[in-house]
Design an enzyme around this catalytic site. Structure first.
Site, short mmCIF file in Angstrom:
data_model
loop_
_atom_site.label_atom_id
_atom_site.label_comp_id
_atom_site.label_asym_id
_atom_site.label_seq_id
_atom_site.Cartn_x
_atom_site.Cartn_y
_atom_site.Cartn_z
N LYS A 1 29.93 -40.05 14.29
CA LYS A 1 31.20 -40.79 14.42
C LYS A 1 32.35 -39.82 14.67
O LYS A 1 33.16 -40.03 15.58
CB LYS A 1 31.48 -41.56 13.13
CG LYS A 1 32.92 -42.07 13.01
CD LYS A 1 33.21 -42.81 11.72
CE LYS A 1 33.73 -41.94 10.64
NZ LYS A 1 35.13 -41.50 10.76
N ASN A 2 32.40 -38.72 13.90
CA ASN A 2 33.56 -37.83 13.98
C ASN A 2 33.56 -36.96 15.22
O ASN A 2 34.50 -36.22 15.47
CB ASN A 2 33.69 -37.00 12.70
CG ASN A 2 34.09 -37.90 11.54
OD1 ASN A 2 34.50 -39.03 11.75
ND2 ASN A 2 33.95 -37.40 10.33
N CYS B 1 58.42 -43.25 11.98
CA CYS B 1 57.72 -41.97 12.13
C CYS B 1 57.01 -41.58 10.85
O CYS B 1 56.74 -40.44 10.58
CB CYS B 1 58.71 -40.88 12.51
SG CYS B 1 59.99 -40.73 11.27
N ARG C 1 47.98 -39.18 5.39
CA ARG C 1 47.23 -38.11 6.07
C ARG C 1 48.08 -37.67 7.25
O ARG C 1 48.05 -38.23 8.31
CB ARG C 1 45.86 -38.64 6.49
CG ARG C 1 44.97 -38.88 5.27
CD ARG C 1 43.72 -39.61 5.62
NE ARG C 1 42.91 -38.83 6.54
CZ ARG C 1 41.81 -39.35 7.12
NH1 ARG C 1 41.50 -40.61 6.91
NH2 ARG C 1 41.08 -38.62 7.93
N ARG D 1 32.64 -49.31 9.84
CA ARG D 1 33.34 -48.42 10.78
C ARG D 1 32.53 -47.16 11.04
O ARG D 1 32.63 -46.55 12.10
CB ARG D 1 34.69 -48.00 10.18
CG ARG D 1 35.82 -48.96 10.38
CD ARG D 1 37.13 -48.30 9.98
NE ARG D 1 37.18 -46.95 10.55
CZ ARG D 1 37.80 -45.93 9.96
NH1 ARG D 1 38.40 -46.10 8.81
NH2 ARG D 1 37.81 -44.74 10.52
N ASP E 1 33.45 -35.44 3.01
CA ASP E 1 32.93 -36.78 3.31
C ASP E 1 31.64 -37.07 2.55
O ASP E 1 31.19 -38.21 2.55
CB ASP E 1 32.64 -36.92 4.81
CG ASP E 1 33.91 -36.82 5.62
OD1 ASP E 1 33.82 -36.69 6.85
OD2 ASP E 1 34.99 -36.88 5.01
C1 EPZ Z 1 38.45 -35.32 9.86
O1 EPZ Z 1 39.66 -35.94 9.50
C2 EPZ Z 1 37.39 -36.38 9.65
N1 EPZ Z 1 37.70 -37.54 10.49
C3 EPZ Z 1 37.37 -36.80 8.19
O2 EPZ Z 1 36.29 -37.73 8.04
C4 EPZ Z 1 37.09 -35.58 7.33
O3 EPZ Z 1 37.17 -35.96 5.98
C5 EPZ Z 1 38.10 -34.49 7.61
O4 EPZ Z 1 38.16 -34.20 9.02
C6 EPZ Z 1 37.71 -33.23 6.85
O5 EPZ Z 1 38.57 -32.20 7.11
C7 EPZ Z 1 37.44 -37.47 11.80
O6 EPZ Z 1 36.94 -36.48 12.30
C8 EPZ Z 1 37.78 -38.70 12.62
P1 EPZ Z 1 41.79 -32.75 8.72
P2 EPZ Z 1 41.06 -35.22 9.89
O7 EPZ Z 1 42.87 -32.70 9.72
O8 EPZ Z 1 40.89 -34.48 11.16
C9 EPZ Z 1 45.64 -31.84 6.13
C10 EPZ Z 1 35.27 -39.73 7.45
O9 EPZ Z 1 35.00 -40.17 6.32
N2 EPZ Z 1 46.39 -32.02 7.39
O10 EPZ Z 1 40.63 -31.79 8.83
O11 EPZ Z 1 42.12 -36.25 9.81
C11 EPZ Z 1 45.03 -33.15 5.65
O12 EPZ Z 1 45.96 -33.89 4.88
C12 EPZ Z 1 36.62 -39.08 7.68
O13 EPZ Z 1 34.51 -39.76 8.43
C13 EPZ Z 1 47.75 -31.72 7.41
O14 EPZ Z 1 48.33 -31.34 6.40
O15 EPZ Z 1 41.19 -34.22 8.66
C14 EPZ Z 1 43.85 -32.66 4.83
O16 EPZ Z 1 44.29 -32.33 3.53
C15 EPZ Z 1 37.52 -39.17 6.48
N3 EPZ Z 1 48.42 -31.87 8.58
C16 EPZ Z 1 43.42 -31.37 5.53
O17 EPZ Z 1 44.53 -31.00 6.37
C17 EPZ Z 1 47.81 -32.27 9.73
O18 EPZ Z 1 48.48 -32.37 10.79
C18 EPZ Z 1 42.20 -31.54 6.42
O19 EPZ Z 1 42.44 -32.66 7.25
C19 EPZ Z 1 46.44 -32.58 9.69
C20 EPZ Z 1 45.74 -32.43 8.51
#
Ligand code: EPZ
Length: 421
Positions: free
Chosen positions: A22-23, A116, A121, A398, A306
């Site tokens: 999915k990801n 905005c 997240r 999903r 995850d």
């Molecule tokens: C991806 O989400 C996955 N989703 C998530 O899987 C997964 O948990 C996550 O990566 C793990 O890191 C998809 O790939 C669609 P991140 P993503 O940006 O990209 C912070 C599932 O269950 N952050 O790696 O949104 C954020 O808050 C889902 O399949 C910022 O601060 O996650 C988090 O603490 C859930 N600013 C950390 O970074 C940003 O601009 C890692 O988030 C972006 C992220």
């Protein structure tokens, strides 16, 4: 309201085949906008996120043909237009359209929920990268307008303050057709990032270092069509491995890449889970005594955030106490109260979860609070004595393709009820 009903306590056996990731696919589909030709994807999972993305692509002018687990997408009709707000709101990963639209048209007009608000997240790292590459961000009512003001997006040297899967991929999407070189430092290293880079390179891009913490992209003028096989979903695989250890009497999980799950498998081995790993499958035997362990998530190749929820019901079977600490999403604890309602001795203590096993679980009404919490509730329902009803199951559908059929094939007494009430 639709719900899943499980009569638990039955041993499961047989085999299950893991679907495409999915990801990965939620980034591969928007990436196709960058191509000047037809791109086909094989091994696409049958999940509602894919349905939503196909809907968005067609709304924007792409033609999509779906047959079995293959998608054939012709992006040449995609128009430079504001993204359909209502639809993009259905999944977080729609943010990948920002990078691919910027890369193709030099602008992206996207509706945001409530002005905005970047939500719990944030996407600040995505936007910081786009601004470094020459895009300006303005807000027009409900829309965020990312634009390079008619100039071609250009390469930049970007250091990610936080390791972010989404920001790393989105920057790659914007960079592959940018003018000049882009370097992403402190990049995320997840296998899905390598999968997206593989597709882009097969379309004619020059991406190097995907899977390491420094990714270098030399911009090109054109990207052509290609065909791509989506990697297996390591999170779906981990979910079924945990399920097999919890209620299985010998289950083989096929289409698994062991190297994508080393942190997770090491933890299961520490618990005493007996598995036989072969090239692309893992056989999980029936388990007797298991030892409680503690889990701490970290970016790949660490223990995946995850998988902390799906492994929790299995932890509850083990003897002893342990803690679960999610260093990536501290608030990813929605499943704890639901498990406690089933009789589990588990609670949130400050920034971590604490449990005591073995806990006997009893069927009751529970809800899925998010995608992976929902998976944990399915496993708990299969473990529990009596009947478990799970609501909010849209979350589960999903990310887990054909989960009801897959579990029925393993002998589970599980139904998806389309109840109107
Ligand atoms: C991806 O989400 C996955 N989703 C998530 O899987 C997964 O948990 C996550 O990566 C793990 O890191 C998809 O790939 C669609 P991140 P993503 O940006 O990209 C912070 C599932 O269950 N952050 O790696 O949104 C954020 O808050 C889902 O399949 C910022 O601060 O996650 C988090 O603490 C859930 N600013 C950390 O970074 C940003 O601009 C890692 O988030 C972006 C992220």
């Amino acid at each position: 309201m639709r719900k899943i009903v499980i009569n638990g306590g039955r041993p499961l056996k047989g085999s299950v085949t893991i679907s495409g990731a999915k990801n990965s696919v939620v980034a591969l589909i928007p990436a196709i906008i960058l191509a000047d030709g037809i791109v086909s994807l094989d091994g696409v999972p049958d999940i509602s996120d894919v349905d939503s993305l196909i809907d968005i692509m067609e709304t924007m002018g792409a033609t999509v043909k779906r047959s079995g687990d293959s998608l054939e997408i012709d992006p040449r009709g995609v128009k430079d237009m504001p993204m359909p707000f209502g639809k993009i709101n259905s999944l977080r990963a729609s943010y990948y359209f920002y990078g691919s639209l910027l890369g193709r048209f030099g602008q992206a007009i996207v509706g945001l929920p409530g002005g905005c608000d970047l939500g719990p997240r944030p996407i600040d790292l995505h936007l910081k990268a786009f601004e470094a590459m020459g895009a300006t961000m303005t807000y027009e009512g409900q829309n965020m307008h990312l634009s390079t003001n008619g100039k071609r997006i250009h390469g930049a040297h970007i250091f990610m303050d936080t390791v972010s899967v989404g920001a790393t991929i989105n920057t790659m999407l914007a960079a592959v057709k940018a003018k000049g070189r882009t370097v992403i430092e402190n990049a995320a290293r997840e296998p899905e990032i390598i999968d997206v880079a593989t597709l882009l390179n097969n379309m004619g891009a020059h991406v190097r270092g995907a899977g390491t913490e420094v990714i270098t992209i030399e911009g090109v003028d054109k990207l052509h069509g290609t065909r791509h096989q989506v990697i297996p979903d390591r999170i779906e695989a981990g979910t079924y491995i945990a399920l097999a250890a919890a209620v299985g009497e010998g289950i083989r999980i096929d289409n698994v890449l062991y190297e994508h799950l080393e942190g997770f498998i090491a933890k299961l081995e520490a618990m005493g889970v007996r598995m036989t790993v072969s090239e692309d499958s893992i056989f999980v035997e029936k388990q007797d005594k298991l030892k409680a362990v503690s889990v701490k998530t970290s970016p790949y190749p660490g223990f995946a955030t995850d998988l902390q929820q799906p492994i929790t019901p299995l932890l509850l079977k083990a003897e002893g106490t342990g803690t679960i600490t999610d260093t990536i999403y501290e608030k990813r604890v929605g499943h704890v109260q639901e498990l406690a309602n089933m009789g589990a001795d588990i609670r949130v203590l400050g920034s971590r979860i604490s449990y005591q096993g073995p806990s006997k679980l009893n069927g009751t009404h529970v809800k899925a609070t998010d995608l992976r919490a929902g998976a944990a509730m399915v496993i708990a329902g299969l473990m529990a004595e009596g009947q478990t009803e799970i609501t909010n199951i849209e979350f589960i559908l999903r990310g887990y393709s054909n989960i009801i059929e897959k579990l029925k094939d393993l002998g589970a007494d599980i139904e998806l009820i389309d109840g109107a009430e």
